[in-house]
Design a protein around this motif. Structure first.
Motif: not given
Length: 239
Positions: A109, A184, A186
């Protein structure tokens, strides 16, 4: 032929990887090797045990036999939970036991955000609030500004793995923020490979998801660039 070995905890959304392999082309292989998940719980103590060195090392021999050129610990929570320095130590140990370049989804990431030239992100996480805060702290340690974070409150990977398109889209929308350049998502237990173009269209910005960035990171370590627009902005450039 480029082969990226993926160490994946348990069984939830590992079918994202053959889907991505198909979209990337016939000369990229993404074999998945399952590690012992232990207790399926997005809880700090359980996550620390899940990411323990001996559990990761147990899958290394099969990975080497498959001809992997790099290895990625395909688990976000089982890496960022150790903190910035601890996650580095985890990947160094994995690289040592595998004899290969190694990384984890958490570092994927951080590297992918930099690849996109972004500085401000929003987090749309399935995790409980306390675990989400660990991810936010990890990103901040990487020099990334987190303008907002959304915690879904889900305890088990098994439950996350059952989420359909509508729930994935709803989480992304709920986690977005007007100041974020990228969103994002995750959790490698979350199916996202089939929805990446739709997610980016819905939010009007790049979306990075756990299984997507995991594959990109493995290819980066193997020094292989890949073009696959159906896997989102991250894979949309030939450069």
């Amino acid at each position: 032929m480029t082969t990226v070995g993926l160490l994946y905890p348990g069984y939830s959304a590992e079918d994202d990887y053959p889907r991505m392999e198909m979209l990337l082309g016939s000369d990229i292989r993404l074999p998945v090797f399952h590690t012992d998940i232990g207790e399926d719980a997005h809880r700090v103590d359980a996550l620390l045990r899940m990411g323990a060195a001996e559990r990761l090392a147990a899958g290394v021999e099969e990975l080497r036999l498959a001809g992997a050129e790099s290895v990625v610990w395909a688990c976000t929570s089982g890496s960022f939970i150790y903190g910035w320095e601890g996650a580095h130590e985890q990947t160094r140990g994995l690289a040592s036991s595998a004899g290969l370049p190694a990384s984890s989804t958490s570092f994927a990431f951080a590297h992918a955000v930099r690849e996109l030239g972004a500085e401000r992100v929003a987090v749309a996480a399935t995790y409980p609030e306390d675990v989400t805060e660990y991810f936010t702290a990890f990103l901040k340690a990487a020099g990334i500004e987190v303008v907002s974070d959304r915690a879904g409150g889900i305890i088990t990977a098994a439950e996350v793995g059952t989420w359909d398109r509508e729930r994935v889209l709803a989480l992304a929308r709920a986690g977005d923020h007007p100041d974020a350049e990228v969103v994002l998502m995750p959790d490698t237990a979350l199916h996202t490979a089939a929805y990446l173009p739709e997610l980016e269209e819905a939010l009007g910005k790049p979306v990075l998801t756990a299984n997507q960035v995991t594959v990109w990171e493995g290819l980066r370590l193997a020094e292989r660039r890949a073009w696959a627009p159906k896997l989102g902005t991250l894979f949309a450039s030939r450069e």
